[in-house]
Design an enzyme around this catalytic site. Structure first.
Site, PDB file in Angstrom:
ATOM      1  CG  ASP A 127      -6.635 -50.483  39.125  1.00  0.00           C
ATOM      2  OD1 ASP A 127      -7.073 -50.314  40.272  1.00  0.00           O
ATOM      3  OD2 ASP A 127      -6.075 -49.581  38.470  1.00  0.00           O
ATOM      4  CE1 TYR A 166       1.733 -53.356  40.799  1.00  0.00           C
ATOM      5  CE2 TYR A 166       3.171 -51.992  42.158  1.00  0.00           C
ATOM      6  CZ  TYR A 166       1.943 -52.591  41.934  1.00  0.00           C
ATOM      7  OH  TYR A 166       0.926 -52.417  42.844  1.00  0.00           O
TER       8      TYR A 166
END
Length: 287
Positions: A55, A119
Site C-alpha cells: 500500500d 515482512y
C-alpha cells in the site's frame, strides 16, 4: 523472453506498488517501472507482473516481478546486467531501484511461484510524538506512545499467531479488494532489537529500536499491520497475550480494537522467496 526482476523502493511518495491511472497525482511504483521499460524499445509494451502488493507508504527492501520482453527478429535476449543498468538509468530521479534481473522459464510466475513472503516492521520507543523521530528515520518506523515495550509478553502473544488459522479478525475489509480465504499459515514470527541508521549519533536520547518479522506464503489485506498493532498493544499493556488468541477465535474484523492498527510507514517487504529449481539456475544480472 521472461525475466525475474528484483527491485526496491521507498514507498512514501507512491500510491502503492501497483499501477494507477496516469492522470492521478499519486502514481504507483509500477507506473514508473513500466515507463522506464519502454527505453528498451520492445516490440510490445512491457508489463510488470508484481508478486506482492504493498500500500501507499509501505516500503520494499526487495519486491519481485516477472516481465516478458520481445525484441526484433535477430536480436538476442538482453543480459540481466543490461536490464538493471538501463532501467536504473531511467529511474534515477525516483526512489526505486532495480536490484537484479535474470532469465526464467516461460511458465515461471512471480506471484504464484513464490514459496513465501517476509515482512518486517520497525518500531522506535522513547518518542512521545512522531515529530520526535530522528530525521533519518522519518517515514521509516513507528513511534508508539510509551518508553518501553514488554517484549516477553509480545513474544508470548506472537506464539498464538504461528501456524494455520482463520485470520478474519486481522484483515481489513475494502470494497476494492476481492474476497480471499482468511485461512493463512504464519511460518515465522520474530521480535528483536536492532540498531538504527546513525543511532550512535543520538545514543544520548536512549531510544529503543525493535523489529518484528513475519513470514507466510501470503497475507491478507493489512494483516501484518493489524498483527503488529495488536502485539504493540500487548507490549504497552493495553492487551494481554491471551487476547490475541481470543481475537483469532472470534473471526470478525469488526472485533479488532479500534485505533490499534500500525501505520504504513514502518512496514517493509523484506523478501520474496522462491525455489531455486523454479528459477532453473538462469543467468543472474552481472554474471
Amino acid at each position: 523472453m521472461r525475466y525475474l526482476v528484483l527491485f526496491q523502493y521507498r514507498g512514501t511518495r507512491y500510491s502503492g506498488v501497483v499501477r494507477t491511472v496516469a492522470d492521478q497525482s499519486w502514481l504507483g511504483v509500477q507506473n514508473y517501472l513500466e515507463q522506464a521499460a519502454q527505453s528498451l524499445k520492445p516490440l510490445v509494451p512491457i508489463k510488470f507482473c508484481i508478486s506482492s502488493q504493498t500500500d501507499a507508504g509501505v516500503h520494499a527492501l526487495c519486491n519481485s516481478a516477472h516481465v516478458d520482453i520481445q525484441r526484433g527478429a535477430g536480436k538476442p535476449p538482453f543480459p540481466g546486467s543490461v536490464l538493471v543498468s538501463s532501467l536504473n538509468r531511467c529511474l534515477k530521479s525516483e526512489e526505486i531501484r532495480i536490484l537484479s534481473a535474470c532469465q526464467v522459464p516461460d511458465d515461471f510466475h512471480a506471484r504464484f511461484s513464490a514459496l513465501s513472503r517476509t515482512y518486517i516492521y520497525r518500531l522506535v520507543m522513547g518518542c512521545s510524538y512522531n515529530f520526535q523521530i530522528p530525521v533519518f528515520e522519518r517515514d521509516l518506523c513507528w513511534a508508539p506512545r510509551g518508553d518501553h515495550l514488554n517484549v516477553p509478553a509480545m513474544q508470548e502473544a506472537a506464539q498464538f499467531l504461528l501456524g494455520t488459522h482463520d485470520f478474519s479478525t486481522f484483515r481489513s475489509i475494502c470494497a476494492d479488494t476481492p474476497y480471499k480465504s482468511p485461512i493463512k499459515t504464519i511460518i515465522h514470527v520474530d521480535i528483536r532489537p536492532f540498531s538504527s541508521f546513525l543511532s550512535y549519533h543520538y545514543i544520548h536520547r536512549q531510544l529503543q529500536f525493535w523489529e518484528l518479522e513475519f513470514r507466510s506464503r501470503s497475507f491478507l489485506y493489512k494483516q501484518v499491520r493489524r498483527m503488529v498493532g495488536a502485539l504493540v498493544a500487548v507490549g504497552i499493556g493495553k492487551l494481554k497475550p491471551y487476547h490475541i488468541k481470543e481475537l483469532l477465535e472470534v473471526r470478525d474484523s469488526l472485533a479488532y480494537p479500534q485505533n490499534t492498527i500500525a501505520p504504513a510507514a514502518g512496514l517493509f517487504l523484506k523478501s520474496v522467496e522462491y525455489d531455486d529449481a523454479d528459477l532453473q539456475a538462469a543467468s543472474a544480472a552481472g554474471e
